[in-house]
Design a protein around this motif. Structure first.
Motif, PDB file in Angstrom:
ATOM      1  N   PRO A 139      -5.170   4.592   6.849  1.00  0.00           N
ATOM      2  CA  PRO A 139      -3.738   3.860   6.603  1.00  0.00           C
ATOM      3  C   PRO A 139      -3.370   3.434   7.792  1.00  0.00           C
ATOM      4  N   PHE A 160       0.909  -1.194   0.137  1.00  0.00           N
ATOM      5  CA  PHE A 160       0.212  -0.008   0.081  1.00  0.00           C
ATOM      6  C   PHE A 160       0.756   1.152  -0.064  1.00  0.00           C
ATOM      7  N   GLN A 161       0.715   2.124  -0.799  1.00  0.00           N
ATOM      8  CA  GLN A 161       1.613   3.299  -1.324  1.00  0.00           C
ATOM      9  C   GLN A 161       3.202   2.883  -1.051  1.00  0.00           C
ATOM     10  N   LYS A 162       3.277   1.861  -1.660  1.00  0.00           N
ATOM     11  CA  LYS A 162       5.023   1.367  -1.950  1.00  0.00           C
ATOM     12  C   LYS A 162       5.336   1.001  -0.667  1.00  0.00           C
ATOM     13  N   GLN A 163       4.494   0.433   0.469  1.00  0.00           N
ATOM     14  CA  GLN A 163       4.908  -0.029   1.754  1.00  0.00           C
ATOM     15  C   GLN A 163       4.355  -1.288   2.162  1.00  0.00           C
TER      16      GLN A 163
END
Length: 89
Positions: free
Chosen positions: A75, A23-26
């Motif tokens: 998030p 999610f969001q590059k994490q």
């Protein structure tokens, strides 16, 4: 969102299944409770690990969609999906 290529695992305490999403590059550590799998994915009570993982994989599209919506709304680095997350409004 992408899926991290890690195999889902039944938790040691047998209360859920752990899996990961990006999610969001994490990477996000996620779990879904056994109770949710029993209530919404037809997992029989006291099922063995193989059956739990098969049920998880069979329902993965819906599980992932709910996880993604929950992450968009709130998030977090860790996410737990429970029966409440699968209730229809």
């Amino acid at each position: 969102m992408e899926t991290v290529e890690l195999e889902p695992q039944v938790l040691a305490n047998r209360l859920g299944v752990a899996f990961s999403l990006i999610f969001q590059k994490q990477p996000i550590e996620c779990t879904i409770t056994i109770t949710a799998l029993e209530a919404y994915f037809w997992l029989e009570p006291r099922a063995g690990d193989e059956r739990i993982l098969k049920t998880f994989r069979d329902g993965y599209g819906r599980i992932r969609a709910i996880a993604e919506r929950k992450l968009l709304a709130h998030p977090a680095a860790r996410l737990e999906l429970t029966t409440a997350d699968f209730l229809r409004p």
